[in-house]
Motif scaffolding. Structure first.
Motif, PDB file in Angstrom:
ATOM      1  N   LEU A   3       4.138  -4.101  -9.952  1.00 55.45           N
ATOM      2  CA  LEU A   3       4.256  -5.559  -9.979  1.00 55.45           C
ATOM      3  C   LEU A   3       5.716  -5.995  -9.885  1.00 55.45           C
ATOM      4  O   LEU A   3       6.030  -6.987  -9.225  1.00 55.45           O
ATOM      5  N   ALA A   4       6.587  -5.239 -10.531  1.00 53.87           N
ATOM      6  CA  ALA A   4       8.012  -5.582 -10.487  1.00 53.87           C
ATOM      7  C   ALA A   4       8.562  -5.437  -9.075  1.00 53.87           C
ATOM      8  O   ALA A   4       9.297  -6.315  -8.582  1.00 53.87           O
ATOM      9  N   ALA A   5       8.217  -4.327  -8.406  1.00 56.70           N
ATOM     10  CA  ALA A   5       8.699  -4.120  -7.041  1.00 56.70           C
ATOM     11  C   ALA A   5       8.082  -5.136  -6.082  1.00 56.70           C
ATOM     12  O   ALA A   5       8.748  -5.623  -5.160  1.00 56.70           O
ATOM     13  N   ALA A   6       6.818  -5.476  -6.311  1.00 58.70           N
ATOM     14  CA  ALA A   6       6.137  -6.426  -5.431  1.00 58.70           C
ATOM     15  C   ALA A   6       6.652  -7.841  -5.609  1.00 58.70           C
ATOM     16  O   ALA A   6       6.486  -8.685  -4.712  1.00 58.70           O
ATOM     17  N   SER A   7       7.284  -8.119  -6.735  1.00 60.25           N
ATOM     18  CA  SER A   7       7.756  -9.474  -7.011  1.00 60.25           C
ATOM     19  C   SER A   7       8.938  -9.882  -6.141  1.00 60.25           C
ATOM     20  O   SER A   7       9.207 -11.069  -5.960  1.00 60.25           O
TER      21      SER A   7
ATOM     22  N   LEU B  85       0.834  -1.203   0.000  1.00 66.49           N
ATOM     23  CA  LEU B  85       0.000   0.000   0.000  1.00 66.49           C
ATOM     24  C   LEU B  85       0.867   1.251   0.000  1.00 66.49           C
ATOM     25  O   LEU B  85       0.556   2.241  -0.681  1.00 66.49           O
ATOM     26  N   ARG B  86       1.957   1.220   0.754  1.00 64.92           N
ATOM     27  CA  ARG B  86       2.903   2.347   0.729  1.00 64.92           C
ATOM     28  C   ARG B  86       3.470   2.544  -0.675  1.00 64.92           C
ATOM     29  O   ARG B  86       3.591   3.670  -1.161  1.00 64.92           O
ATOM     30  N   LEU B  87       3.827   1.435  -1.331  1.00 63.46           N
ATOM     31  CA  LEU B  87       4.380   1.499  -2.680  1.00 63.46           C
ATOM     32  C   LEU B  87       3.366   2.070  -3.664  1.00 63.46           C
ATOM     33  O   LEU B  87       3.694   2.940  -4.479  1.00 63.46           O
ATOM     34  N   ALA B  88       2.107   1.596  -3.578  1.00 66.59           N
ATOM     35  CA  ALA B  88       1.070   2.038  -4.519  1.00 66.59           C
ATOM     36  C   ALA B  88       0.777   3.522  -4.359  1.00 66.59           C
ATOM     37  O   ALA B  88       0.722   4.272  -5.354  1.00 66.59           O
ATOM     38  N   THR B  89       0.580   3.985  -3.123  1.00 67.98           N
ATOM     39  CA  THR B  89       0.288   5.410  -2.909  1.00 67.98           C
ATOM     40  C   THR B  89       1.502   6.264  -3.266  1.00 67.98           C
ATOM     41  O   THR B  89       1.358   7.394  -3.727  1.00 67.98           O
TER      42      THR B  89
END
Length: 206
Positions: free
Chosen positions: A124-128, A72-76
């Protein structure tokens, strides 16, 4: 990653947005988006403010809305970085360039299609958590941070030299960009050292 999830999102979104603007021929844009788009982008920034405030309440052990999460931090952060790029580039261009450019940094809702797939791909890349993609993302987010601080330096340098709205070619900006980025590197190093000293003074583990 050299930055936390939220800052990774902010500066990754910022640099990616600038890259797309230049690649799509809007590198000299001097017009902000329409009012409805501005309100939407500001709303995205408010999401980061809400999420950041919620995380702060959690850190203080106070009542909060929900349990923070790095995704959520990454998305915002990505949304805020995108908004920063859309807002900042026209402001800087209006200060720099002599001749007017009527292009908008985000001319329509349809223009979002230039950005949303790339921002989603970054998410998606960071979340992977794959090292294969995290290294390039780390470099890009660091360049985004350097670019953001360097942009502020360029603004001050141009105003101090009374060179506002006097440039006609990119090559004329090279000395200013070089000095601004060099100064940004020094400023970030000083801030990092001050943070370390502060944490040591407060006996907070690094």
């Amino acid at each position: 990653m050299p930055l936390c999830s939220r800052n990774t999102g902010i500066y990754l979104g910022f640099i990616v947005t600038l890259i797309i603007l230049y690649a799509s021929g809007r590198g000299k844009t001097r017009a902000l988006p329409a009012k409805a788009l501005i309100i939407t982008l500001v709303g995205g920034i408010m999401l980061l403010a809400i999420d950041g405030s919620n995380s702060f309440l959690v850190d203080l052990g106070l009542p909060h809305l929900y349990q923070p999460h790095n995704l959520l931090r990454l998305a915002t952060g990505l949304i805020t970085g995108f908004a920063m790029g859309i807002f900042v580039l026209p402001v800087i261009n209006d200060l720099i360039w002599k001749y007017s450019n009527g292009q908008s940094s985000l001319p329509s809702w349809k223009a979002l299609m230039w950005f949303l797939p790339v921002l989603l791909l970054c998410f998606l890349a960071a979340a992977s958590n794959s090292q294969l993609v995290l290294y390039p993302l780390a470099i890009l987010s660091s360049l985004g941070l350097l670019s953001a601080v360097g942009s502020v330096n360029i603004i001050f340098m141009i105003l101090l030299r009374h060179r506002d709205q006097s440039f006609t070619r990119y090559v004329e900006l090279l000395p200013f960009c070089g000095i601004a980025l060099l100064a940004a590197s020094g400023e970030l190093l000083v801030l990092a050292q001050l943070k370390v000293l502060l944490l040591q003074t407060l006996s907070i583990p690094l």
